[in-house]
Structures are given as structure tokens and as C-alpha cells.
Write an enzyme that holds these catalytic residues in place. Structure first.
Site, PDB file in Angstrom:
ATOM      1  CG  ASP A  30      -2.068   0.980   1.085  1.00 45.96           C
ATOM      2  OD1 ASP A  30      -3.217   0.544   0.924  1.00 45.96           O
ATOM      3  OD2 ASP A  30      -1.804   2.210   1.136  1.00 45.96           O
ATOM      4  CG  ASN A  87     -12.240  -0.453   4.036  1.00 46.52           C
ATOM      5  OD1 ASN A  87     -12.646  -0.867   5.118  1.00 46.52           O
ATOM      6  ND2 ASN A  87     -11.031   0.068   3.884  1.00 46.52           N
ATOM      7  CB  SER A  95     -10.494   5.670  -1.237  1.00 49.44           C
ATOM      8  OG  SER A  95      -9.385   4.813  -1.077  1.00 49.44           O
ATOM      9  CB  VAL A  96      -9.211   2.181  -4.943  1.00 46.43           C
ATOM     10  CG1 VAL A  96      -8.879   1.656  -6.333  1.00 46.43           C
ATOM     11  CG2 VAL A  96      -8.169   3.195  -4.486  1.00 46.43           C
ATOM     12  CG  HIS A 100      -8.802  -2.650  -2.380  1.00 46.89           C
ATOM     13  ND1 HIS A 100      -9.721  -1.950  -3.138  1.00 46.89           N
ATOM     14  CD2 HIS A 100      -8.670  -1.959  -1.223  1.00 46.89           C
ATOM     15  CE1 HIS A 100     -10.117  -0.877  -2.475  1.00 46.89           C
ATOM     16  NE2 HIS A 100      -9.499  -0.865  -1.292  1.00 46.89           N
ATOM     17  CG  HIS A 102      -6.862  -2.718   3.179  1.00 47.52           C
ATOM     18  ND1 HIS A 102      -6.109  -1.587   2.963  1.00 47.52           N
ATOM     19  CD2 HIS A 102      -8.093  -2.448   2.685  1.00 47.52           C
ATOM     20  CE1 HIS A 102      -6.866  -0.662   2.369  1.00 47.52           C
ATOM     21  NE2 HIS A 102      -8.072  -1.157   2.186  1.00 47.52           N
TER      22      HIS A 102
HETATM   23  P1  AMP Z   1      -9.724   1.645   0.445  1.00 53.15           P
HETATM   24  O1  AMP Z   1      -9.717   2.914   1.248  1.00 53.15           O
HETATM   25  O2  AMP Z   1     -10.165   0.425   1.194  1.00 53.15           O
HETATM   26  O3  AMP Z   1     -10.461   1.833  -0.876  1.00 53.15           O
HETATM   27  O4  AMP Z   1      -8.203   1.352   0.106  1.00 53.15           O
HETATM   28  C1  AMP Z   1      -7.526   1.871  -0.993  1.00 53.15           C
HETATM   29  C2  AMP Z   1      -6.074   1.778  -0.679  1.00 53.15           C
HETATM   30  O5  AMP Z   1      -5.341   1.941  -1.875  1.00 53.15           O
HETATM   31  C3  AMP Z   1      -5.556   2.816   0.312  1.00 53.15           C
HETATM   32  O6  AMP Z   1      -5.024   2.170   1.454  1.00 53.15           O
HETATM   33  C4  AMP Z   1      -4.513   3.565  -0.491  1.00 53.15           C
HETATM   34  O7  AMP Z   1      -3.406   3.970   0.293  1.00 53.15           O
HETATM   35  C5  AMP Z   1      -4.135   2.543  -1.541  1.00 53.15           C
HETATM   36  N1  AMP Z   1      -3.563   3.095  -2.756  1.00 53.15           N
HETATM   37  C6  AMP Z   1      -4.051   4.127  -3.493  1.00 53.15           C
HETATM   38  N2  AMP Z   1      -3.268   4.343  -4.566  1.00 53.15           N
HETATM   39  C7  AMP Z   1      -2.266   3.418  -4.500  1.00 53.15           C
HETATM   40  C8  AMP Z   1      -1.134   3.138  -5.326  1.00 53.15           C
HETATM   41  N3  AMP Z   1      -0.867   3.825  -6.446  1.00 53.15           N
HETATM   42  N4  AMP Z   1      -0.313   2.118  -4.952  1.00 53.15           N
HETATM   43  C9  AMP Z   1      -0.556   1.419  -3.836  1.00 53.15           C
HETATM   44  N5  AMP Z   1      -1.623   1.630  -3.017  1.00 53.15           N
HETATM   45  C10 AMP Z   1      -2.458   2.630  -3.344  1.00 53.15           C
END
Ligand code: AMP
Length: 114
Positions: A30, A87, A95-96, A100, A102
Site C-alpha cells: 500500500d 472496505n 476509496s478505490v 481489494h 488489505h
Molecule cells: P480503500 O480505502 O479500502 O479503498 O483502500 C484503498 C487503498 O489503496 C488505500 O489504502 C490507499 O493507500 C491505496 N492506494 C491508493 N493508490 C495506490 C497506489 N498507487 N499504490 C498502492 N496503493 C495505493
């Protein structure tokens, strides 16, 4: 439809520290770690979130979880323990929009989560 951030990481269009890959899943560190070990493991299939997975994804999702445990073990968390977190949606802080999981460990994690 545009490709997701994690699809671009899988395609090596965006740099990431990849720690595991096979034909179904990709694991990478991450970018904003919340623990000494913070790895994301993602399906290569761009399912937006777990709520949008279906029974046809069961094999891949089982594979993702058993690989998450293997990746955690390879990261040195086999004895100390770790947490797997998915999440889903705004209240969870998603947020993505590419499913995924964690993998968090390397310190005592609090419960309940904030
Ligand atoms: P979530 O908040 O559960 O959607 O997690 C998204 C995660 O993606 C967060 O912990 C971010 O830090 C991680 N993230 C976003 N962009 C990148 C990236 N380019 N490389 C690695 N992790 C990322």
C-alpha cells in the site's frame, strides 16, 4: 469504461512494489501504509467492490483469501498475526472502486476499528 488504478498497476502502467502475482490476483504494498506491513491483494478481474461479486466469483474469491494468508506469512506475520480488511462503500472508507483486501500487521491492531 476506463480502467481502474489497480488494473493499471497490474499492467505495469503505474509503479507499485509488487510482492505476489498469479493469473488471478496481484499483491502489492500500500502506498500509504497504516501498519508496518500493509499490502493490498486484488483480483485481476476489476470487480468494483465485494457487494458486486457474484457466485461466479466464488473460486477466485477463495483463491484471493488463501493467497492473502500466504502473502501475510511470507511478509513475516505468520506467528504475530494480521488482519484482512475489505472496505465496501462510503461508510467503510472505500476509496478505490476495484475490490481489494488489505493485509495489515506488524503491530498490535486495535479493536473495534475506528
Ligand atoms: P480503500 O480505502 O479500502 O479503498 O483502500 C484503498 C487503498 O489503496 C488505500 O489504502 C490507499 O493507500 C491505496 N492506494 C491508493 N493508490 C495506490 C497506489 N498507487 N499504490 C498502492 N496503493 C495505493
Amino acid at each position: 469504461m476506463s480502467r481502474t488504478l489497480f488494473e493499471k498497476i497490474a499492467a505495469r502502467e503505474i509503479n507499485a512494489d509488487i510482492v505476489y502475482e498469479d493469473n488471478q490476483v496481484l499483491a502489492f504494498k500500500d502506498i500509504n501504509p497504516q501498519a508496518p506491513v500493509h499490502i493490498l491483494i486484488v483480483p485481476k478481474k476489476p470487480i468494483p467492490r465485494i457487494a458486486e461479486a457474484g457466485p461466479w466469483d466464488n473460486q477466485m474469491l477463495g483463491h484471493l483469501l488463501t493467497k492473502a494468508a500466504e502473502v501475510a506469512h511470507q511478509a513475516g506475520l505468520g506467528n504475530s498475526g494480521y488482519r484482512l480488511v475489505i472496505n465496501n462503500g462510503p461508510d467503510a472508507g472505500e476509496s478505490v472502486p476495484h475490490l481489494h483486501c488489505h493485509i495489515l500487521g506488524g503491530r498490535q491492531l486495535e479493536w473495534p476499528p475506528g
